[in-house]
Write an enzyme that holds these catalytic residues in place. Structure first.
Site, short mmCIF file in Angstrom:
data_model
loop_
_atom_site.label_atom_id
_atom_site.label_comp_id
_atom_site.label_asym_id
_atom_site.label_seq_id
_atom_site.Cartn_x
_atom_site.Cartn_y
_atom_site.Cartn_z
N GLN A 164 1.49 4.49 1.76
CA GLN A 164 1.21 4.74 3.18
C GLN A 164 2.10 5.84 3.74
O GLN A 164 3.09 6.25 3.12
CB GLN A 164 1.38 3.46 3.99
CG GLN A 164 2.75 2.82 3.88
CD GLN A 164 2.79 1.47 4.57
OE1 GLN A 164 3.46 1.31 5.59
NE2 GLN A 164 2.09 0.48 4.00
N HIS A 166 4.98 6.67 0.92
CA HIS A 166 5.86 5.70 0.26
C HIS A 166 5.11 4.41 0.00
O HIS A 166 4.05 4.15 0.56
CB HIS A 166 7.09 5.42 1.13
CG HIS A 166 6.76 4.85 2.49
ND1 HIS A 166 6.39 5.65 3.55
CD2 HIS A 166 6.72 3.57 2.95
CE1 HIS A 166 6.15 4.89 4.60
NE2 HIS A 166 6.33 3.62 4.27
N ARG A 186 -3.12 4.97 5.15
CA ARG A 186 -2.95 4.48 3.78
C ARG A 186 -3.55 5.43 2.75
O ARG A 186 -4.53 6.13 3.04
CB ARG A 186 -3.55 3.09 3.65
CG ARG A 186 -2.82 2.05 4.53
CD ARG A 186 -3.48 0.70 4.50
NE ARG A 186 -2.71 -0.26 5.29
CZ ARG A 186 -2.82 -0.43 6.60
NH1 ARG A 186 -3.70 0.30 7.27
NH2 ARG A 186 -2.07 -1.30 7.24
N GLU A 219 11.26 4.31 9.73
CA GLU A 219 11.74 3.01 9.28
C GLU A 219 12.84 3.17 8.24
O GLU A 219 12.97 4.22 7.60
CB GLU A 219 10.59 2.15 8.73
CG GLU A 219 9.83 2.77 7.58
CD GLU A 219 8.54 2.01 7.26
OE1 GLU A 219 7.88 1.51 8.18
OE2 GLU A 219 8.19 1.93 6.07
N HIS A 227 3.37 7.42 7.91
CA HIS A 227 3.36 7.19 9.35
C HIS A 227 3.38 8.53 10.09
O HIS A 227 4.02 9.48 9.63
CB HIS A 227 4.57 6.35 9.75
CG HIS A 227 4.70 5.09 8.97
ND1 HIS A 227 3.73 4.12 8.96
CD2 HIS A 227 5.69 4.64 8.15
CE1 HIS A 227 4.11 3.12 8.18
NE2 HIS A 227 5.28 3.42 7.66
N LYS A 267 6.63 5.75 13.84
CA LYS A 267 7.13 4.58 13.13
C LYS A 267 8.12 4.98 12.02
O LYS A 267 7.90 4.68 10.85
CB LYS A 267 5.97 3.79 12.53
CG LYS A 267 6.36 2.39 12.06
CD LYS A 267 5.18 1.70 11.39
CE LYS A 267 5.57 0.33 10.89
NZ LYS A 267 4.49 -0.33 10.13
N LYS A 326 -7.60 -2.19 2.59
CA LYS A 326 -7.79 -1.75 3.97
C LYS A 326 -8.36 -0.34 4.03
O LYS A 326 -8.46 0.38 3.04
CB LYS A 326 -6.47 -1.86 4.73
CG LYS A 326 -5.96 -3.28 4.87
CD LYS A 326 -4.68 -3.36 5.68
CE LYS A 326 -4.20 -4.78 5.84
NZ LYS A 326 -2.95 -4.87 6.63
N SER A 328 0.82 -1.21 0.00
CA SER A 328 0.00 0.00 0.00
C SER A 328 0.85 1.26 0.00
O SER A 328 1.96 1.30 0.55
CB SER A 328 -0.92 0.02 1.22
OG SER A 328 -0.18 0.06 2.42
#
Length: 402
Positions: free
Chosen positions: A92, A260, A279, A129, A94, A127, A285, A90
């Site tokens: 998305q 991203h 998302r 990453e 954060h 989050k 979802k 997806s």
């Protein structure tokens, strides 16, 4: 002893190939390493299997170190994964820490069940990453400059894209990007299906006409996303973002607010221990458009592949810089029968991705790792000597950034 997550987008062959086992035929998307309650790793110190979260809870100071506990509390603050994308994930974004805390508190106060489909914030953490490629890995990351996206969309020649081209050309950057993303995510379903189909055909036509290999890869990646999600506005969201190709050893850092998506490839992913995801398509979802637009950072960027740098005072360590305290990623490349001493003053997870490695600590403990195997090293462990035993070997180390 780690859990493999069988998400539908996962490759059916990449993780089995890494582990040297026969594919099951089912998707194998992520190999989780850490103490996340959803799938904690198993640890065996000679007294049978124990989950890592329980091991840490029994003695946080010994396992994590006093500094880590003081900074993050009595839990491992990162989650380490091997990620194998066989299909696009997806689009998305954060939240940052302030947004996560506020969003979690609001949903808790509103009584939204933690497992509800419409729940955005499943914890109060951010989050950030990092993704490091083990094989060629492609995706999209951060907004492309509006004028560059307008030029790409014009080349496609799809009539339904003209309104967003005009917005991208006429308005200031942040306003143009916000309006373009809002436009993509608020189209009616019939328009989305028609527009995605026309855009897919145009992407393939342009790819067939182009002699620029990098452009062809980009156009085909977008077209594959349309193949998997023909009635999803995520393709239109993704077209606003920079296409990125990572070669083995390249990494990309994804901070709060940066939209991203991963398209295909095998890599290691290291992140703060959070499940907070908003998302923007390429998914069945829940998509909360107003909350997404509140969290997204509407600034154009020009992401580039990150290379690790050598660490002074730590021979053999190649570190990927990350502006966060929760995690740090390093790589050790050992030649045939090569050996390095690994410092052990922080909690860490060691993952072998190539070759075979023998780990020996100063107290005489010994462990062997094959590709895809990992171990947890407590902060109070004696120093470790890592030695390649069957030709060259590669180890990735995840730890805190304190």
């Amino acid at each position: 002893m780690n859990t493999v997550r069988p998400y539908g987008w996962g490759s059916r062959t990449a993780i089995p190939a890494l582990l040297g086992v026969k594919p099951s035929g089912e998707p194998q998307a992520e190999l989780w390493m850490g103490a996340h309650p959803g799938a904690p790793s198993g640890v065996n110190r000679g007294h049978g299997r124990l989950s890592l979260d329980r091991l840490i809870a029994a003695d946080p100071d010994a396992e994590l170190g006093a500094a880590t506990v003081a900074r993050f509390g009595p839990a491992l603050p990162f989650l380490f994964k091997v990620l194998a994308a066989g299909e696009p994930l997806s689009v998305q974004v954060h939240p940052d820490l302030t947004q996560a805390r506020a969003g979690y508190a609001a949903e808790e106060a509103a009584g939204v069940p933690l497992e509800a489909r419409e729940r955005n914030y499943r914890d109060a953490n951010h989050k950030p990453e990092m993704l490091c490629a083990l094989e060629e890995f492609t995706g999209v990351c951060g907004f492309r400059a509006p004028l560059d996206t307008a030029a790409l969309l014009e080349q496609l020649g799809v009539a339904g894209l003209r309104p967003v081209v005009e917005v991208l050309r006429a308005k200031p950057e942040a306003e143009a990007l916000r309006e373009a993303l809002s436009w993509a995510l608020t189209l009616d379903s019939a328009t989305v299906t028609e527009l995605v189909g026309a855009t897919r055909a145009a992407l393939l036509r342009l790819a067939a006409e182009s002699t620029d290999l990098a452009k062809v890869v980009m156009l085909r990646d977008y077209a594959v996303a349309a193949d998997h999600y023909p009635a999803d506005a995520g393709l239109l969201s993704a077209l606003l973002l920079n296409h990125v190709v990572l070669r083995p050893g390249d990494a990309v850092y994804l901070g709060a607010g940066v939209p991203h998506a991963y398209f295909r490839g095998l890599g290691v992913e290291l992140m703060a221990n959070s499940d907070n995801v908003l998302r923007a398509g390429l998914t069945p979802k829940h998509i909360d458009v107003p909350e997404l637009l509140r969290v997204v950072d509407f600034r154009a960027s020009n992401p580039s592949a990150m290379q690790p740098h050598r660490v002074v005072g730590h021979p053999g360590e190649e570190r990927y810089p990350a502006p966060t305290d929760e995690f740090r990623l390093s790589r050790y490349r050992l030649g045939a029968w090569g050996s390095r001493v690994l410092p052990t003053d922080t909690p860490q997870i060691l993952l072998c991705t190539a070759g075979h490695v023998s780990l020996t600590d100063a107290a005489g403990g010994h462990l062997s790792l094959a590709p895809g195997e990992s171990c947890f090293v407590a902060a109070d462990s004696p120093s470790i000597q890592a030695t390649s035993t069957r030709g060259a070997a590669t180890i990735y180390k995840a730890t805190v950034n304190l």
